[in-house]
Scaffold this motif. Structure first.
Motif, PDB file in Angstrom:
ATOM      1  N   SER A   1       0.834  -1.203   0.000  1.00 34.10           N
ATOM      2  CA  SER A   1       0.000   0.000   0.000  1.00 34.10           C
ATOM      3  C   SER A   1       0.866   1.250   0.000  1.00 34.10           C
ATOM      4  O   SER A   1       1.881   1.306   0.704  1.00 34.10           O
ATOM      5  CB  SER A   1      -0.919   0.027   1.226  1.00 34.10           C
ATOM      6  N   GLU A   2       0.468   2.235  -0.777  1.00 36.08           N
ATOM      7  CA  GLU A   2       1.098   3.553  -0.736  1.00 36.08           C
ATOM      8  C   GLU A   2       0.277   4.444   0.197  1.00 36.08           C
ATOM      9  O   GLU A   2      -0.942   4.541   0.048  1.00 36.08           O
ATOM     10  CB  GLU A   2       1.182   4.146  -2.140  1.00 36.08           C
TER      11      GLU A   2
ATOM     12  N   LYS B   1       5.263  10.804   2.536  1.00 34.42           N
ATOM     13  CA  LYS B   1       4.986   9.545   1.852  1.00 34.42           C
ATOM     14  C   LYS B   1       5.528   8.348   2.628  1.00 34.42           C
ATOM     15  O   LYS B   1       6.534   8.450   3.328  1.00 34.42           O
ATOM     16  CB  LYS B   1       5.595   9.556   0.455  1.00 34.42           C
TER      17      LYS B   1
ATOM     18  N   TYR C   1       7.243   7.600  -4.379  1.00 38.12           N
ATOM     19  CA  TYR C   1       6.705   6.284  -4.058  1.00 38.12           C
ATOM     20  C   TYR C   1       7.491   5.155  -4.723  1.00 38.12           C
ATOM     21  O   TYR C   1       7.688   4.095  -4.132  1.00 38.12           O
ATOM     22  CB  TYR C   1       5.231   6.189  -4.471  1.00 38.12           C
TER      23      TYR C   1
ATOM     24  N   ARG D   1       8.956   2.035  -2.591  1.00 37.97           N
ATOM     25  CA  ARG D   1       8.540   0.645  -2.798  1.00 37.97           C
ATOM     26  C   ARG D   1       9.737  -0.299  -2.725  1.00 37.97           C
ATOM     27  O   ARG D   1       9.632  -1.423  -2.239  1.00 37.97           O
ATOM     28  CB  ARG D   1       7.815   0.495  -4.140  1.00 37.97           C
TER      29      ARG D   1
ATOM     30  N   VAL E   1       5.406   3.655   2.216  1.00 39.75           N
ATOM     31  CA  VAL E   1       4.920   2.439   1.558  1.00 39.75           C
ATOM     32  C   VAL E   1       4.928   1.309   2.578  1.00 39.75           C
ATOM     33  O   VAL E   1       5.904   1.132   3.324  1.00 39.75           O
ATOM     34  CB  VAL E   1       5.777   2.066   0.338  1.00 39.75           C
TER      35      VAL E   1
ATOM     36  N   THR F   1       0.132   8.089   3.059  1.00 40.06           N
ATOM     37  CA  THR F   1       0.693   9.344   3.547  1.00 40.06           C
ATOM     38  C   THR F   1       0.392   9.451   5.033  1.00 40.06           C
ATOM     39  O   THR F   1      -0.595   8.900   5.510  1.00 40.06           O
ATOM     40  CB  THR F   1       0.114  10.579   2.824  1.00 40.06           C
TER      41      THR F   1
END
Length: 311
Positions: free
Chosen positions: A23-24, A36, A63, A67, A38, A26
């Motif tokens: 999942s990304e 940000k 992002y 990741r 991840v 904030t």
């Protein structure tokens, strides 16, 4: 109340047929600024221990980069090794700048991760490298026993006073190759001029640096610490990190140091980082020695975390 923005979720196949949910997110920092992150979650109800990873580079990352610090990927063998364990992994970023609210960005990211669903908030570890190594040391100093353990790979500027004002004829600078020492001195002097200008005086600059020194405040690190260094690291030489290990060891604190010989900066993630000279050293195929050291580094980090985190 913790608020997250879920931008993407998907399953990624791993060796050993392990699946992860990526999942990304904030999260709000101490001043409300959105940062940000991840998240890589194991399948299942949990609650799971949490590994918070902190990148290097002293710049905010997108992002795509984050990741590679949390999810299975083709860049970082160390992150892949973490994903093979029943742990959640949260990669956090931080704002650009030098010894600023970026430290708070990381700490707020750790707190954010603790409060996510299916996370065991009492089983949290920090893993950082280079400038991220500096960040996790600062978090360890400020967060007391809120985390269980910390791993810092080639942490940048463990003692900024020494880095910027040290005697070149004595350790640790005298233990560093002359060409590397010259570059580090030039970098340190440039940083110090900026800090002195910003703080207004020599005395204020010295105070500021001491306040942000992991070496000066090492007694505040209450949890087990693993330091990772390489004798071939031209960006953060082993000699700049070892004094922290020796001081904590002399004080009876739970500290370990793991040192490889042939690998360049970035070995603690299994990825290419550091100076152009170091990047050129690993263009193309890694040497068998580098590959062996990378494997041993992954095993060391995982075993350290397994020792201090409950399943």
């Amino acid at each position: 109340m913790v608020v997250a923005t879920l931008a993407l979720a998907l399953a990624v196949s791993l060796p050993k047929e392990i699946e992860r949910e990526i999942s990304e997110l904030t999260y709000p920092s101490i001043d409300g600024r959105e940062t940000k992150a991840v998240l890589s979650m194991p399948k299942g109800e949990g609650p799971f221990p949490l590994i918070v990873t902190v990148h290097g580079g002293n710049t905010e990352k997108p992002y795509g980069y984050l990741r590679t610090m949390a999810a299975p990927n083709r860049v970082s063998s160390i992150v892949n090794a973490l994903n093979e364990q029943p742990w959640a992994i949260l990669a956090v970023s931080y704002r650009n700048g030098f010894m600023n609210l970026g430290d708070d960005d990381v700490i707020e990211g750790v707190k954010f991760g603790m409060n996510l669903p299916r996370i065991n908030k009492s089983q949290v570890a920090l893993v950082g490298g280079s400038h991220g190594g500096y960040k996790v040391l600062q978090a360890a100093i400020r967060m007391d026993n809120q985390v269980k353990c910390v791993s810092a790979g080639s942490p940048w500027m463990v003692d900024p006073v020494t880095f910027m004002k040290g005697d070149l004829e004595n350790p640790p600078f005298s233990q560093i190759d002359e060409s590397i020492r010259a570059r580090l001195v030039q970098q340190g002097q440039a940083l110090y001029r900026g800090i002195q200008t910003r703080e207004g005086s020599e005395e204020a600059a010295q105070k500021f640096l001491t306040q942000h020194s992991a070496y000066a405040h090492s007694e505040k690190i209450k949890v087990p610490l693993l330091l990772l260094t390489s004798l071939a690291d031209a960006s953060v030489p082993h000699a700049m990190v070892e004094p922290l290990y020796q001081k904590m060891k002399a004080n009876g604190q739970p500290v370990e140091i793991f040192t490889v010989e042939k690998s360049p900066h970035g070995f603690y993630w299994g990825r290419q980082e550091g100076t152009r000279r170091e990047a050129e050293a690993v263009v193309g195929e890694k040497t068998p020695e580098m590959e062996a050291e990378e494997k041993k580094t992954a095993e060391k980090i995982v075993s350290f975390l397994q020792k201090h985190l409950k399943p």
